[in-house]
Scaffold this active site. Structure first.
Site, PDB file in Angstrom:
ATOM      1  N   HIS A 186      11.596  -3.558   4.735  1.00  0.00           N
ATOM      2  CA  HIS A 186      12.618  -2.515   4.618  1.00  0.00           C
ATOM      3  C   HIS A 186      13.976  -3.121   4.277  1.00  0.00           C
ATOM      4  O   HIS A 186      14.224  -4.311   4.468  1.00  0.00           O
ATOM      5  CB  HIS A 186      12.729  -1.690   5.905  1.00  0.00           C
ATOM      6  CG  HIS A 186      12.911  -2.514   7.136  1.00  0.00           C
ATOM      7  ND1 HIS A 186      11.839  -3.030   7.836  1.00  0.00           N
ATOM      8  CD2 HIS A 186      14.010  -2.919   7.811  1.00  0.00           C
ATOM      9  CE1 HIS A 186      12.267  -3.704   8.884  1.00  0.00           C
ATOM     10  NE2 HIS A 186      13.597  -3.663   8.894  1.00  0.00           N
ATOM     11  N   CYS A 246      17.020  -4.600  15.945  1.00  0.00           N
ATOM     12  CA  CYS A 246      16.640  -5.534  14.882  1.00  0.00           C
ATOM     13  C   CYS A 246      17.778  -5.583  13.868  1.00  0.00           C
ATOM     14  O   CYS A 246      18.651  -4.709  13.873  1.00  0.00           O
ATOM     15  CB  CYS A 246      15.320  -5.140  14.233  1.00  0.00           C
ATOM     16  SG  CYS A 246      15.410  -3.790  13.046  1.00  0.00           S
TER      17      CYS A 246
END
Length: 605
Positions: free
Chosen positions: A62, A164
């Site tokens: 991503h 994250c």
């Protein structure tokens, strides 16, 4: 966000890079990307921090960047590619997430719901066996089954934080994994997410206080000092996805290391978290500090290298030094908006930034100074937070963070600052009239002027005192400006000395700011003390007011006169009775430094 055109049932790539390129091409062909090369670079940079290959054959590469035109998800299947997965097995199911830089809360929530379905074994099996693109869409659009707590409730309370680097996939998958497993085990658990839309489900001081232990599953820096004294288990974010039961059990069994705070104590941290005010304030101050330092040093250097002229103050005529001065003034001009903006952002996350910045700019415009900027920041933050809490139709949710919240919040902050501006103007006129009625050269007038100069450092009260002294120079009474010139430099010099005398009372950033403040004081820049006053107003402001008041009184008794509308040691060449001028500055600065350190010592105790 996952449409038929973004699905490729048979990926042909045989390596990780080939799979990434193939999925990027799928997104680009579907019109989701502005610049596919830039997006691919961002995705690879994310992979370099840690692989997005999970267990059970799943990988979720991503990226979040301005190279994305609209949020989208590409899905692809392969026979198996080495993706450096957690279990060492080849990855077969790939979800590539593309998020624009300004992705909204609703976009991120939708993406997280989609990826969280992959935690379900049944969903993964269906995806592997699906024959058509429509089947894939139907599987992912099915409502996720609610996990029912089949266990007896167990003693203990677990709190966790997940984060994250990008904050659009693993953060929310890890949170869901922990919450779901907690339900299965009958364990009460609360998980805070630090994603791309800011902090959600934030842990309170009360949550942390009653927690049995803390799980921190994060691949980026988070606020750890709040966990001082608690047993903490720290793991990579993917560990919470693959082994939530193990982490929860370890926490309940008292495993983990007791976290030692890097700051001055657990008690104060819990208090700050409980009120929230200090945390929000320091977020604004920490972002403002670089502007104060760089702007102040540039202004100080330009004036120091140019000199002071009697009757007119700073005499900066050299084009290079004039440019240096303008650059410093520009940095100072951003100081209050940044303070206000980041106070608001700390309260309401990103939607608070715009109204906070505008509120700070309006504080500059109406002459409200840094105190007005603080008011604007807190007002903007809590207004934006209130607007965020509105229940709106689904169709409006995507535009709430980028249109509705900033527009409503900014408008309301503008109204507040408008009503603040008018009283400030009237108050300044009243103060000027009061000062005109006092006897020029009197000790009492000097005391009042000294306290006014240091109260808001560039704000309306400071300006009244300074302009009054400047006007008296033109009327041939420079003995009024003399005490003012002393008071101008005492706040920054005093705070600079204070950080040198008791460095343990100050954070590292404040100690560095203290050195810059001392230099600014020598050039007569009162604003050098603003970061200290903003961070701890109830101790710093009284201390510098006392020091400035005493310094101004000494200057008045010594008949100090300043023939330039400026302050600090730099005006020494145009000052009458130079020795008393220096004595007044030294005494006032020492009083401020000693007093503020004594008050901070009491605060610690």
């Amino acid at each position: 966000m996952l449409e038929k055109k973004y699905i490729k049932l048979k990926l042909t790539g045989e390596t990780k890079d080939e799979i990434l390129q193939e999925l990027v091409d799928v997104l680009d062909n579907g019109g989701a990307l502005e610049n596919k090369d830039e997006f691919l670079k961002v995705v690879k940079a994310r992979e370099a921090t840690s692989s997005t290959g999970l267990e059970e054959g799943i990988a979720i590469p991503h990226g979040k960047t301005k190279a994305v035109r609209k949020p989208a998800v590409a899905f692809g299947r392969s026979n198996g590619v080495d993706f450096n997965s957690l279990d060492g097995e080849p990855s077969k199911l790939f979800f590539m997430i593309a998020a624009p830089e300004d992705a909204t809360d609703s976009h991120i929530e939708t993406l997280s719901k989609l990826t969280n379905k992959l935690l379900d074994d049944e969903v993964r099996e269906k995806l592997e066996n699906a024959k058509t693109e429509d089947e894939i869409l139907n599987i992912l659009n099915e409502e996720k089954k609610e996990i029912i707590n089949s266990s007896e409730k167990r003693e203990g309370y677990v709190v966790a934080v997940t984060a994250c680097p990008v904050g659009i996939a693993h953060t929310y998958m890890a949170a869901d994994s922990l919450v779901n497993k907690g339900k299965e085990l009958g364990v009460e658990i609360k998980v805070e997410t630090n994603g791309s839309v800011g902090v959600k489900n934030e842990l309170t001081a009360e949550d942390i206080k009653r927690a049995t232990g803390v799980i921190v599953a994060a691949d980026k820096t988070i606020d750890m000092d709040r966990f001082a004294g608690k047993k903490v288990i720290q793991v990579p974010v993917k560990q919470a996805i693959r082994a939530p039961k193990e982490l929860i059990e370890k926490t309940l069994n008292g495993e983990g290391e007791i976290y030692k705070s890097s700051s001055n104590g657990k008690k104060e941290i819990q208090k700050n978290e409980k009120t929230g005010i200090y945390k929000h304030l320091m977020n604004g101050v920490s972002h403002m500090l670089p502007l104060v330092v760089c702007g102040g040093v540039l202004i100080a250097l330009s004036i120091a290298l140019s000199g002071i002229k009697a009757g007119s103050g700073a005499d900066v005529t050299n084009p290079f030094f004039k440019s240096m001065l303008d650059l410093g003034v520009a940095a100072f001009g951003l100081m209050i908006p940044i303070l206000s903006g980041y106070i608001a952002m700390s309260i309401a996350d990103r939607p608070g930034l715009a109204p906070g910045l505008v509120g700070g700019a309006l504080a500059n415009t109406v002459g409200a100074g840094f105190l007005g900027g603080m008011v604007a920041g807190f007002a903007a933050g809590y207004i934006a937070k209130w607007v965020k809490s509105w229940n709106v139709p689904e169709g409006l949710k995507p535009i709430m963070p980028i249109f509705v919240i900033p527009l409503v919040s900014t408008s309301l902050v503008g109204v507040i600052m408008y009503f603040i501006g008018a009283p400030i103007s009237g108050f300044m006129n009243m103060l000027t009239d009061v000062l005109k009625g006092m006897e020029a050269g009197s000790v009492f007038l000097a005391l009042i002027l000294g306290c006014m100069i240091s109260f808001d450092m560039g704000g309306p009260i400071n300006k009244v005192a300074f302009l009054f002294g400047s006007a008296m120079i033109t009327q041939g009474v420079p003995t009024v400006m003399g005490p003012i010139a002393v008071a101008i430099c005492i706040p920054p010099i005093g705070m600079g000395i204070a950080t040198m005398m008791a460095p343990k009372n100050y954070e590292v950033g404040e100690r560095e700011a203290g050195k810059a403040a001392f230099a600014m004081g020598l050039i007569g820049i009162t604003e050098g003390a603003i970061p200290f006053a903003a961070a701890d107003p109830f101790r710093v402001i009284p201390s510098i007011m006392v020091g400035s008041g005493v310094g101004a009184v000494i200057a008045a008794i010594g008949k100090v006169a300043d023939h330039a509308p400026h302050g600090g040691p730099i005006v020494l060449p145009v000052v009458d009775n130079k020795l008393m001028f220096i004595i007044a500055i030294v005494v006032g600065s020492l009083i401020s430094a000693i007093m503020v350190n004594i008050l901070k010592k009491f605060k610690k105790q």
